[in-house]
Motif scaffolding. Structure first.
Motif: not given
Length: 395
Positions: A211-223, A229-230, A237-240, A272-276
């Protein structure tokens, strides 16, 4: 005509500029569709005797004022497109086009630049050099400046200018104030799309699906950790994440999920750091949840940086136009502007012009309630005209 007459003459243009701005406001046009606006501008600039530049484009207008004496070239720019937004119907002057409004004040900018063109045209006989007026399409898509350059803007107008100035209304500042800021003033932007691919199946058999929805939720949280933290806390910086889409109807396990968003930054290394980190997060989340990840980075515009070589001219132009006590220096804004693209090729300076009503809360850009305090129109026209005149004198 003496420089000190400029403000009086600008004030005398208020009625004409206001009528033009309100006409544009009633008839907003989206990016690369600004045909009515383009025709109006062509008529008005032709009446001033300006030399049109054939850009080979359907929308946007470029015209040049040739002074009687040889000298440098200064360029002035305004944007002309509107946004997809439904305007507050309580506004006295409001959009007559469903779903479109001048919700970022480009009608205001266009009227200011037209006023500057009229002020400078009256000085043709004493002008040493040239002034190019760029009425640019499609700023809202951050593609208009690049499109003009790709169509040979500099070559078609006879060579690169020695400088370029522009302005943007700022509702947080009251009318009467001008913001002058050296260095970064608006953010660079990278859009992104992450596609997570899983394996569809029956909702009652989750162990047979990925299920990619569960992975997507983890990704959104990680962003959220990219900023917290990075990134150096002293870096802006804004990363949204702005949207999430799947390829399945409601109540079914999809085969893929896409997440879109943007990274905004004031320092290139931070962007560039945020993109990586985004790439790394997407790959790591996909591996953890047995998905496949595709990360697309879509650079939009660089940081809008005001050239140090124009700082003295800008500060002088602002102080002479509004009074030194009305020149402000607020912090940079994390919105983005494709005026930045010109700054990669020629010295550039971007002002914020106060457009707020004092004593009340002013709606921000892109709000249905947004409106400009049009008492600032003469100030904008005088600021642009004075910037060009000072640049031609001092560069």
């Amino acid at each position: 005509m003496k420089m000190e007459l400029l403000d009086t003459q600008a004030a005398g243009l208020y009625g004409e500029m206001l009528a033009f701005k309100e006409d544009l406001h009633r008839h907003p046009e989206s990016s690369f569709q600004e045909r009515r606006t383009t025709e109006l501008l062509k008529e008005k600039l032709a009446a001033l005797g300006l030399c049109p530049v054939d850009m080979g484009m359907d929308t946007g207008v470029v015209a040049v004022l040739e002074g009687e004496r040889h000298g440098k070239t200064a360029a002035l720019r305004a944007d002309i497109d509107a946004i997809a937004q439904t305007e507050n119907q309580n506004h006295v002057v409001r959009s007559e086009t469903a779903g479109l409004m001048h919700g970022c004040g480009h009608d205001f900018h266009t009227a200011c630049l037209y006023g500057a063109a009229k002020l400078l045209s009256a000085r043709k006989e004493t002008l040493s050099g040239r002034v190019a007026f760029l009425f640019q399409p499609a700023e809202e898509e951050t593609q208009g400046a690049r499109t003009l350059l790709d169509h040979g803007l500099w070559e078609r107008m006879g060579g690169k200018p020695d400088c370029i100035f522009g302005l943007h209304n700022r509702p947080e500042l009251p009318a009467g104030q001008i913001a002058v800021r050296n260095g970064p003033i608006m953010a660079g932007k990278i859009n992104f799309r992450v596609i997570l691919r899983g394996r569809p199946g029956h909702g009652g058999s989750p162990h047979k699906c990925v299920d990619p929805v569960v992975a997507g939720a983890a990704l959104i949280d990680g962003v959220q950790t990219i900023v917290s933290r990075s990134t150096d806390p002293q870096d802006a910086l804004v990363c949204a994440v702005y949207s999430v889409h799947t390829d399945a109807p409601d109540f079914f396990v999809p085969s893929s999920l896409s997440v879109t968003g943007s990274i905004r930054y004031l320092r290139d290394a931070a962007g560039q750091r945020a993109a990586q980190r985004l790439r790394d997060l997407a790959a790591g989340v996909a591996a953890a949840y047995e998905c496949q990840a595709e990360t697309q980075l879509l650079p939009q515009v660089p940081v809008t940086r005001n050239a140090a070589s124009l700082a003295e001219i800008a500060e002088c132009a602002a102080a002479e136009t509004a009074g030194a006590e009305n020149v402000a220096c607020p912090p940079p804004d994390m919105g983005s502007e494709d005026f930045a693209v010109y700054g990669q090729e020629v010295p550039a300076f971007f002002y914020w012009l106060g457009s707020g009503f004092p004593g009340r809360e002013n709606a921000p850009w892109h709000s249905p309630d947004f409106c400009t305090n049009d008492a600032a129109l003469p100030l904008g026209a005088a600021l642009l005209a004075r910037s060009a005149l000072l640049a031609l004198e001092r560069l």
